[in-house]
Design a protein around this motif. Sequence first.
Motif, PDB file in Angstrom:
ATOM      1  N   LYS B  24     -32.814  -8.214  -7.399  1.00  0.00           N
ATOM      2  CA  LYS B  24     -33.346  -9.562  -7.139  1.00  0.00           C
ATOM      3  C   LYS B  24     -34.854  -9.607  -7.338  1.00  0.00           C
ATOM      4  O   LYS B  24     -35.543  -8.599  -7.145  1.00  0.00           O
ATOM      5  CB  LYS B  24     -33.013  -9.987  -5.698  1.00  0.00           C
ATOM      6  CG  LYS B  24     -31.528  -9.934  -5.361  1.00  0.00           C
ATOM      7  CD  LYS B  24     -30.755 -11.029  -6.055  1.00  0.00           C
ATOM      8  CE  LYS B  24     -29.271 -10.926  -5.734  1.00  0.00           C
ATOM      9  NZ  LYS B  24     -28.463 -11.886  -6.486  1.00  0.00           N
ATOM     10  N   GLU B  26     -36.864 -12.571  -6.110  1.00  0.00           N
ATOM     11  CA  GLU B  26     -37.516 -13.295  -5.014  1.00  0.00           C
ATOM     12  C   GLU B  26     -37.416 -12.489  -3.718  1.00  0.00           C
ATOM     13  O   GLU B  26     -36.363 -11.902  -3.436  1.00  0.00           O
ATOM     14  CB  GLU B  26     -36.823 -14.648  -4.805  1.00  0.00           C
ATOM     15  CG  GLU B  26     -36.904 -15.559  -6.011  1.00  0.00           C
ATOM     16  CD  GLU B  26     -38.333 -16.019  -6.284  1.00  0.00           C
ATOM     17  OE1 GLU B  26     -39.071 -16.260  -5.320  1.00  0.00           O
ATOM     18  OE2 GLU B  26     -38.702 -16.105  -7.468  1.00  0.00           O
ATOM     19  N   ALA B  27     -38.506 -12.512  -2.944  1.00  0.00           N
ATOM     20  CA  ALA B  27     -38.529 -11.727  -1.695  1.00  0.00           C
ATOM     21  C   ALA B  27     -37.390 -12.132  -0.744  1.00  0.00           C
ATOM     22  O   ALA B  27     -36.765 -11.279  -0.111  1.00  0.00           O
ATOM     23  CB  ALA B  27     -39.868 -11.904  -1.014  1.00  0.00           C
ATOM     24  N   ARG B  28     -37.141 -13.436  -0.674  1.00  0.00           N
ATOM     25  CA  ARG B  28     -36.104 -13.912   0.249  1.00  0.00           C
ATOM     26  C   ARG B  28     -34.715 -13.409  -0.174  1.00  0.00           C
ATOM     27  O   ARG B  28     -33.922 -12.978   0.647  1.00  0.00           O
ATOM     28  CB  ARG B  28     -36.130 -15.443   0.263  1.00  0.00           C
ATOM     29  CG  ARG B  28     -35.510 -16.026   1.494  1.00  0.00           C
ATOM     30  CD  ARG B  28     -35.743 -17.517   1.528  1.00  0.00           C
ATOM     31  NE  ARG B  28     -34.782 -18.135   2.431  1.00  0.00           N
ATOM     32  CZ  ARG B  28     -34.738 -19.417   2.682  1.00  0.00           C
ATOM     33  NH1 ARG B  28     -35.606 -20.227   2.121  1.00  0.00           N
ATOM     34  NH2 ARG B  28     -33.841 -19.910   3.501  1.00  0.00           N
ATOM     35  N   GLU B  29     -34.473 -13.470  -1.487  1.00  0.00           N
ATOM     36  CA  GLU B  29     -33.177 -12.985  -2.003  1.00  0.00           C
ATOM     37  C   GLU B  29     -33.042 -11.472  -1.794  1.00  0.00           C
ATOM     38  O   GLU B  29     -31.956 -10.979  -1.482  1.00  0.00           O
ATOM     39  CB  GLU B  29     -33.075 -13.281  -3.502  1.00  0.00           C
ATOM     40  CG  GLU B  29     -32.829 -14.730  -3.843  1.00  0.00           C
ATOM     41  CD  GLU B  29     -32.742 -14.943  -5.347  1.00  0.00           C
ATOM     42  OE1 GLU B  29     -33.461 -14.240  -6.086  1.00  0.00           O
ATOM     43  OE2 GLU B  29     -31.941 -15.787  -5.770  1.00  0.00           O
ATOM     44  N   GLN B  30     -34.154 -10.767  -1.992  1.00  0.00           N
ATOM     45  CA  GLN B  30     -34.137  -9.306  -1.804  1.00  0.00           C
ATOM     46  C   GLN B  30     -33.787  -8.967  -0.362  1.00  0.00           C
ATOM     47  O   GLN B  30     -32.988  -8.070  -0.093  1.00  0.00           O
ATOM     48  CB  GLN B  30     -35.504  -8.704  -2.159  1.00  0.00           C
ATOM     49  CG  GLN B  30     -35.799  -8.705  -3.636  1.00  0.00           C
ATOM     50  CD  GLN B  30     -37.229  -8.308  -3.945  1.00  0.00           C
ATOM     51  OE1 GLN B  30     -38.085  -8.289  -3.072  1.00  0.00           O
ATOM     52  NE2 GLN B  30     -37.506  -7.990  -5.197  1.00  0.00           N
ATOM     53  N   LEU B  31     -34.400  -9.719   0.568  1.00  0.00           N
ATOM     54  CA  LEU B  31     -34.155  -9.469   1.991  1.00  0.00           C
ATOM     55  C   LEU B  31     -32.686  -9.716   2.335  1.00  0.00           C
ATOM     56  O   LEU B  31     -32.048  -8.925   3.048  1.00  0.00           O
ATOM     57  CB  LEU B  31     -35.063 -10.386   2.815  1.00  0.00           C
ATOM     58  CG  LEU B  31     -35.408  -9.921   4.219  1.00  0.00           C
ATOM     59  CD1 LEU B  31     -36.168  -8.608   4.158  1.00  0.00           C
ATOM     60  CD2 LEU B  31     -36.233 -10.975   4.942  1.00  0.00           C
ATOM     61  N   ARG B  32     -32.158 -10.804   1.800  1.00  0.00           N
ATOM     62  CA  ARG B  32     -30.763 -11.162   2.078  1.00  0.00           C
ATOM     63  C   ARG B  32     -29.805 -10.116   1.474  1.00  0.00           C
ATOM     64  O   ARG B  32     -28.922  -9.605   2.142  1.00  0.00           O
ATOM     65  CB  ARG B  32     -30.486 -12.547   1.481  1.00  0.00           C
ATOM     66  CG  ARG B  32     -29.130 -13.105   1.799  1.00  0.00           C
ATOM     67  CD  ARG B  32     -29.006 -14.492   1.132  1.00  0.00           C
ATOM     68  NE  ARG B  32     -27.611 -14.789   0.843  1.00  0.00           N
ATOM     69  CZ  ARG B  32     -26.742 -15.213   1.742  1.00  0.00           C
ATOM     70  NH1 ARG B  32     -27.104 -15.393   2.983  1.00  0.00           N
ATOM     71  NH2 ARG B  32     -25.494 -15.462   1.402  1.00  0.00           N
TER      72      ARG B  32
END
Lengths: 131, 57
Positions: B24, B26-32
């Motif tokens: 991924k 995007e940081a948010r997608e990576q976190l998820r």
Amino acid sequence: MRATTTTDETQSGTIVLLCLASWAIPGAGHLWLGRRAKGLIFLVALPVMFAIGLAIRGRLFPFDFSDPLVGLEALADLGIGVPYFIASALGYGAGDVRAVTYEYGNAFLIVAGLLNLLVVIDAYDVMMGRK
Amino acid sequence: MRSHLLLLAVFAFFVSLVFAVIAKDEAREQLRFGGMMFAGFLAAAIVLGWLMYPFPL
């Protein structure tokens, strides 16, 4: 025609250099391509994982292809690049089969190498404009 | 560090981190993605551990 060939050769050379750098130093390929955050994460995470594998008495396997699994494990260990040579030169990675954490150590070492190879492929994809 | 569960969690953390960063952007997608993968690792290990509990080899 000649100019196109020269350009192609230059690009091929750059790709080979990028892949070699990315293999030798985890994350170097991404840093080269300007993906700093990703590169820094790989630069820290993969060597730390490799170091944990050594610290919990994992083994750097010898290149002995008479036992195919040992040979493949050695190739996977080598996937981490320069940290492998540093550890070998300093005498780490002898492994202690009696240690409770021996198998975990091997898993850390092998998977760190294999993940770095995935990172090399990712850097190649980024350079080719696929990502 | 001799706890198997702790070692498993550390291993799962690093593998999830690297896969999330590769897969991924995007940081948010990576976190998820990374969080789901990490949780999956732990849940699978605990469930398989309990499933194997009655069958000592």
